[in-house]
Design a protein around this motif. Structure first.
Motif, PDB file in Angstrom:
ATOM      1  N   ASP A  79      59.955  47.478  31.295  1.00  0.00           N
ATOM      2  CA  ASP A  79      59.090  47.110  32.412  1.00  0.00           C
ATOM      3  C   ASP A  79      58.076  46.072  31.942  1.00  0.00           C
ATOM      4  O   ASP A  79      58.071  45.685  30.774  1.00  0.00           O
ATOM      5  CB  ASP A  79      58.387  48.344  32.996  1.00  0.00           C
ATOM      6  CG  ASP A  79      57.654  49.177  31.952  1.00  0.00           C
ATOM      7  OD1 ASP A  79      57.176  48.614  30.931  1.00  0.00           O
ATOM      8  OD2 ASP A  79      57.539  50.396  32.136  1.00  0.00           O
ATOM      9  N   ARG A  80      57.229  45.619  32.867  1.00  0.00           N
ATOM     10  CA  ARG A  80      56.223  44.602  32.540  1.00  0.00           C
ATOM     11  C   ARG A  80      55.224  45.109  31.501  1.00  0.00           C
ATOM     12  O   ARG A  80      54.800  44.357  30.627  1.00  0.00           O
ATOM     13  CB  ARG A  80      55.490  44.163  33.803  1.00  0.00           C
ATOM     14  CG  ARG A  80      56.332  43.307  34.712  1.00  0.00           C
ATOM     15  CD  ARG A  80      55.598  42.998  36.007  1.00  0.00           C
ATOM     16  NE  ARG A  80      56.370  42.082  36.811  1.00  0.00           N
ATOM     17  CZ  ARG A  80      55.884  40.974  37.356  1.00  0.00           C
ATOM     18  NH1 ARG A  80      54.615  40.666  37.232  1.00  0.00           N
ATOM     19  NH2 ARG A  80      56.664  40.180  38.048  1.00  0.00           N
ATOM     20  N   VAL A  83      56.519  44.566  28.092  1.00  0.00           N
ATOM     21  CA  VAL A  83      56.415  43.152  27.708  1.00  0.00           C
ATOM     22  C   VAL A  83      54.991  42.861  27.229  1.00  0.00           C
ATOM     23  O   VAL A  83      54.788  42.225  26.186  1.00  0.00           O
ATOM     24  CB  VAL A  83      56.793  42.218  28.877  1.00  0.00           C
ATOM     25  CG1 VAL A  83      56.460  40.766  28.546  1.00  0.00           C
ATOM     26  CG2 VAL A  83      58.272  42.357  29.216  1.00  0.00           C
ATOM     27  N   ASP A  84      54.007  43.327  27.979  1.00  0.00           N
ATOM     28  CA  ASP A  84      52.606  43.128  27.597  1.00  0.00           C
ATOM     29  C   ASP A  84      52.315  43.765  26.236  1.00  0.00           C
ATOM     30  O   ASP A  84      51.667  43.157  25.379  1.00  0.00           O
ATOM     31  CB  ASP A  84      51.667  43.724  28.654  1.00  0.00           C
ATOM     32  CG  ASP A  84      51.785  43.045  30.013  1.00  0.00           C
ATOM     33  OD1 ASP A  84      52.354  41.938  30.108  1.00  0.00           O
ATOM     34  OD2 ASP A  84      51.303  43.648  30.995  1.00  0.00           O
ATOM     35  N   PRO A 101      52.325  36.834  28.280  1.00  0.00           N
ATOM     36  CA  PRO A 101      53.113  37.532  29.294  1.00  0.00           C
ATOM     37  C   PRO A 101      52.912  36.924  30.678  1.00  0.00           C
ATOM     38  O   PRO A 101      51.793  36.581  31.056  1.00  0.00           O
ATOM     39  CB  PRO A 101      52.553  38.952  29.261  1.00  0.00           C
ATOM     40  CG  PRO A 101      51.959  39.103  27.905  1.00  0.00           C
ATOM     41  CD  PRO A 101      51.431  37.744  27.550  1.00  0.00           C
ATOM     42  N   GLU A 103      55.290  35.668  34.627  1.00  0.00           N
ATOM     43  CA  GLU A 103      56.529  35.299  35.335  1.00  0.00           C
ATOM     44  C   GLU A 103      57.033  33.962  34.799  1.00  0.00           C
ATOM     45  O   GLU A 103      56.246  33.068  34.492  1.00  0.00           O
ATOM     46  CB  GLU A 103      56.261  35.164  36.830  1.00  0.00           C
ATOM     47  CG  GLU A 103      55.899  36.467  37.503  1.00  0.00           C
ATOM     48  CD  GLU A 103      57.064  37.081  38.262  1.00  0.00           C
ATOM     49  OE1 GLU A 103      58.085  36.412  38.469  1.00  0.00           O
ATOM     50  OE2 GLU A 103      56.924  38.246  38.637  1.00  0.00           O
ATOM     51  N   TYR A 111      60.058  38.318  33.839  1.00  0.00           N
ATOM     52  CA  TYR A 111      58.723  38.491  33.283  1.00  0.00           C
ATOM     53  C   TYR A 111      58.881  38.585  31.770  1.00  0.00           C
ATOM     54  O   TYR A 111      59.593  39.459  31.260  1.00  0.00           O
ATOM     55  CB  TYR A 111      58.092  39.766  33.839  1.00  0.00           C
ATOM     56  CG  TYR A 111      56.652  39.963  33.438  1.00  0.00           C
ATOM     57  CD1 TYR A 111      55.630  39.369  34.170  1.00  0.00           C
ATOM     58  CD2 TYR A 111      56.309  40.758  32.351  1.00  0.00           C
ATOM     59  CE1 TYR A 111      54.300  39.558  33.822  1.00  0.00           C
ATOM     60  CE2 TYR A 111      54.986  40.948  31.995  1.00  0.00           C
ATOM     61  CZ  TYR A 111      53.978  40.347  32.732  1.00  0.00           C
ATOM     62  OH  TYR A 111      52.669  40.537  32.385  1.00  0.00           O
TER      63      TYR A 111
END
Length: 142
Positions: A79-80, A83-84, A101, A103, A111
Protein backbone atom coordinates in the motif's frame (compact mmCIF):
# COMPACT_ATOMS: atom_id res chain seq x y z
CA UNK A 1 -2.54 -26.26 -26.41
CA UNK A 2 -0.62 -26.00 -23.14
CA UNK A 3 -1.65 -24.03 -20.04
CA UNK A 4 0.99 -22.62 -17.73
CA UNK A 5 0.43 -20.80 -14.49
CA UNK A 6 2.66 -17.79 -13.84
CA UNK A 7 3.14 -16.59 -10.28
CA UNK A 8 4.21 -13.22 -8.90
CA UNK A 9 7.97 -13.04 -8.53
CA UNK A 10 8.76 -15.71 -11.09
CA UNK A 11 9.62 -13.66 -14.17
CA UNK A 12 13.13 -13.20 -12.75
CA UNK A 13 14.90 -16.23 -11.34
CA UNK A 14 17.48 -14.09 -9.54
CA UNK A 15 19.35 -10.82 -9.74
CA UNK A 16 22.99 -10.44 -8.65
CA UNK A 17 24.41 -7.06 -7.59
CA UNK A 18 28.15 -6.80 -7.01
CA UNK A 19 28.91 -3.94 -4.62
CA UNK A 20 31.92 -2.00 -3.31
CA UNK A 21 30.92 -1.92 0.37
CA UNK A 22 29.00 -5.01 1.45
CA UNK A 23 28.37 -3.76 4.99
CA UNK A 24 26.79 -0.51 3.71
CA UNK A 25 24.67 -2.45 1.23
CA UNK A 26 23.61 -4.95 3.90
CA UNK A 27 22.44 -2.08 6.17
CA UNK A 28 20.53 -0.44 3.30
CA UNK A 29 18.78 -3.58 2.05
CA UNK A 30 18.07 -4.95 5.54
CA UNK A 31 16.26 -1.70 6.40
CA UNK A 32 14.36 -1.63 3.10
CA UNK A 33 13.37 -5.30 3.31
CA UNK A 34 12.22 -4.93 6.90
CA UNK A 35 9.56 -2.36 5.94
CA UNK A 36 8.66 -4.29 2.76
CA UNK A 37 8.26 -7.45 4.90
CA UNK A 38 10.79 -9.42 2.87
CA UNK A 39 12.89 -11.74 5.07
CA UNK A 40 16.63 -11.91 4.59
CA UNK A 41 17.49 -15.36 3.28
CA UNK A 42 21.05 -15.69 4.47
CA UNK A 43 24.54 -14.26 4.43
CA UNK A 44 28.26 -14.96 4.58
CA UNK A 45 31.38 -12.81 4.69
CA UNK A 46 31.19 -12.04 0.95
CA UNK A 47 27.42 -12.01 0.23
CA UNK A 48 23.83 -11.85 1.45
CA UNK A 49 20.52 -12.65 -0.20
CA UNK A 50 16.78 -12.17 0.10
CA UNK A 51 14.25 -13.89 -2.15
CA UNK A 52 15.57 -13.49 -5.73
CA UNK A 53 18.17 -10.78 -4.92
CA UNK A 54 21.79 -11.85 -4.33
CA UNK A 55 24.33 -9.17 -3.29
CA UNK A 56 28.05 -9.87 -3.09
CA UNK A 57 31.51 -8.36 -3.06
CA UNK A 58 33.64 -8.35 -6.19
CA UNK A 59 35.83 -10.97 -4.49
CA UNK A 60 33.03 -13.55 -4.30
CA UNK A 61 33.43 -16.50 -6.64
CA UNK A 62 30.31 -15.69 -8.68
CA UNK A 63 31.23 -12.00 -9.23
CA UNK A 64 34.40 -12.78 -11.17
CA UNK A 65 36.09 -9.66 -9.79
CA UNK A 66 33.77 -7.08 -11.40
CA UNK A 67 31.20 -4.64 -10.00
CA UNK A 68 27.80 -4.54 -11.67
CA UNK A 69 26.70 -1.39 -13.46
CA UNK A 70 23.89 0.84 -12.30
CA UNK A 71 20.52 -0.92 -12.28
CA UNK A 72 16.92 -0.04 -11.44
CA UNK A 73 15.07 -2.43 -9.13
CA UNK A 74 11.41 -1.95 -8.26
CA UNK A 75 9.94 -3.77 -5.28
CA UNK A 76 6.18 -4.18 -4.87
CA UNK A 77 4.60 -2.55 -1.84
CA UNK A 78 1.30 -3.57 -0.24
CA UNK A 79 0.00 0.00 0.00
CA UNK A 80 0.99 3.68 -0.05
CA UNK A 81 2.03 3.60 3.61
CA UNK A 82 4.56 0.87 2.80
CA UNK A 83 5.99 3.01 -0.03
CA UNK A 84 6.34 5.93 2.40
CA UNK A 85 8.02 3.68 5.00
CA UNK A 86 10.39 2.29 2.34
CA UNK A 87 11.55 5.81 1.44
CA UNK A 88 12.14 6.79 5.08
CA UNK A 89 14.01 3.55 5.81
CA UNK A 90 16.14 3.79 2.67
CA UNK A 91 17.28 7.34 3.51
CA UNK A 92 17.88 6.49 7.18
CA UNK A 93 20.04 3.51 6.13
CA UNK A 94 22.38 5.52 3.90
CA UNK A 95 20.39 5.81 0.69
CA UNK A 96 20.08 9.04 -1.31
CA UNK A 97 16.72 10.50 -2.26
CA UNK A 98 15.94 9.93 -5.93
CA UNK A 99 12.20 10.72 -5.86
CA UNK A 100 9.96 11.31 -2.86
CA UNK A 101 6.81 9.21 -2.45
CA UNK A 102 4.02 10.28 -4.76
CA UNK A 103 1.82 9.55 -7.75
CA UNK A 104 3.63 8.94 -11.03
CA UNK A 105 2.21 9.33 -14.55
CA UNK A 106 2.91 5.72 -15.62
CA UNK A 107 -0.71 4.61 -15.04
CA UNK A 108 -3.57 5.68 -12.73
CA UNK A 109 -2.80 4.68 -9.15
CA UNK A 110 0.97 4.28 -9.63
CA UNK A 111 2.41 5.46 -6.29
CA UNK A 112 6.16 5.11 -5.86
CA UNK A 113 9.31 6.35 -4.16
CA UNK A 114 12.93 6.10 -5.28
CA UNK A 115 16.28 5.98 -3.47
CA UNK A 116 19.83 5.36 -4.65
CA UNK A 117 21.54 2.56 -2.74
CA UNK A 118 25.19 2.96 -1.60
CA UNK A 119 26.39 1.95 -5.08
CA UNK A 120 24.07 4.29 -6.98
CA UNK A 121 21.48 1.70 -8.00
CA UNK A 122 18.00 3.20 -8.38
CA UNK A 123 15.78 1.33 -5.92
CA UNK A 124 12.02 1.83 -6.07
CA UNK A 125 9.03 0.73 -4.03
CA UNK A 126 5.75 0.86 -5.92
CA UNK A 127 2.08 0.37 -5.10
CA UNK A 128 -0.01 -0.02 -8.23
CA UNK A 129 -3.33 0.92 -6.65
CA UNK A 130 -6.34 -1.15 -5.70
CA UNK A 131 -7.33 -2.00 -9.29
CA UNK A 132 -4.07 -3.84 -9.95
CA UNK A 133 -3.67 -5.62 -6.61
CA UNK A 134 -5.66 -8.69 -7.56
CA UNK A 135 -3.43 -9.64 -10.50
CA UNK A 136 -1.02 -11.69 -8.35
CA UNK A 137 -1.12 -14.72 -10.64
CA UNK A 138 -2.35 -15.18 -14.15
CA UNK A 139 -3.12 -18.15 -16.37
CA UNK A 140 -1.62 -18.01 -19.82
CA UNK A 141 -2.53 -20.39 -22.65
CA UNK A 142 0.11 -21.26 -25.26
Amino acid sequence: MQTRELHRGRLIDHLHLVVRDLAASRRFYAAVFEVLEVPMGGSADDHFWADELFVSTAQSHSAQGRLTGRVHLAFQARDRAMVDAFHRAALAAGGTDNGAPGERPYHPGYYAAFALDPDGNNIEAVFHGEARRSAASVKVTF
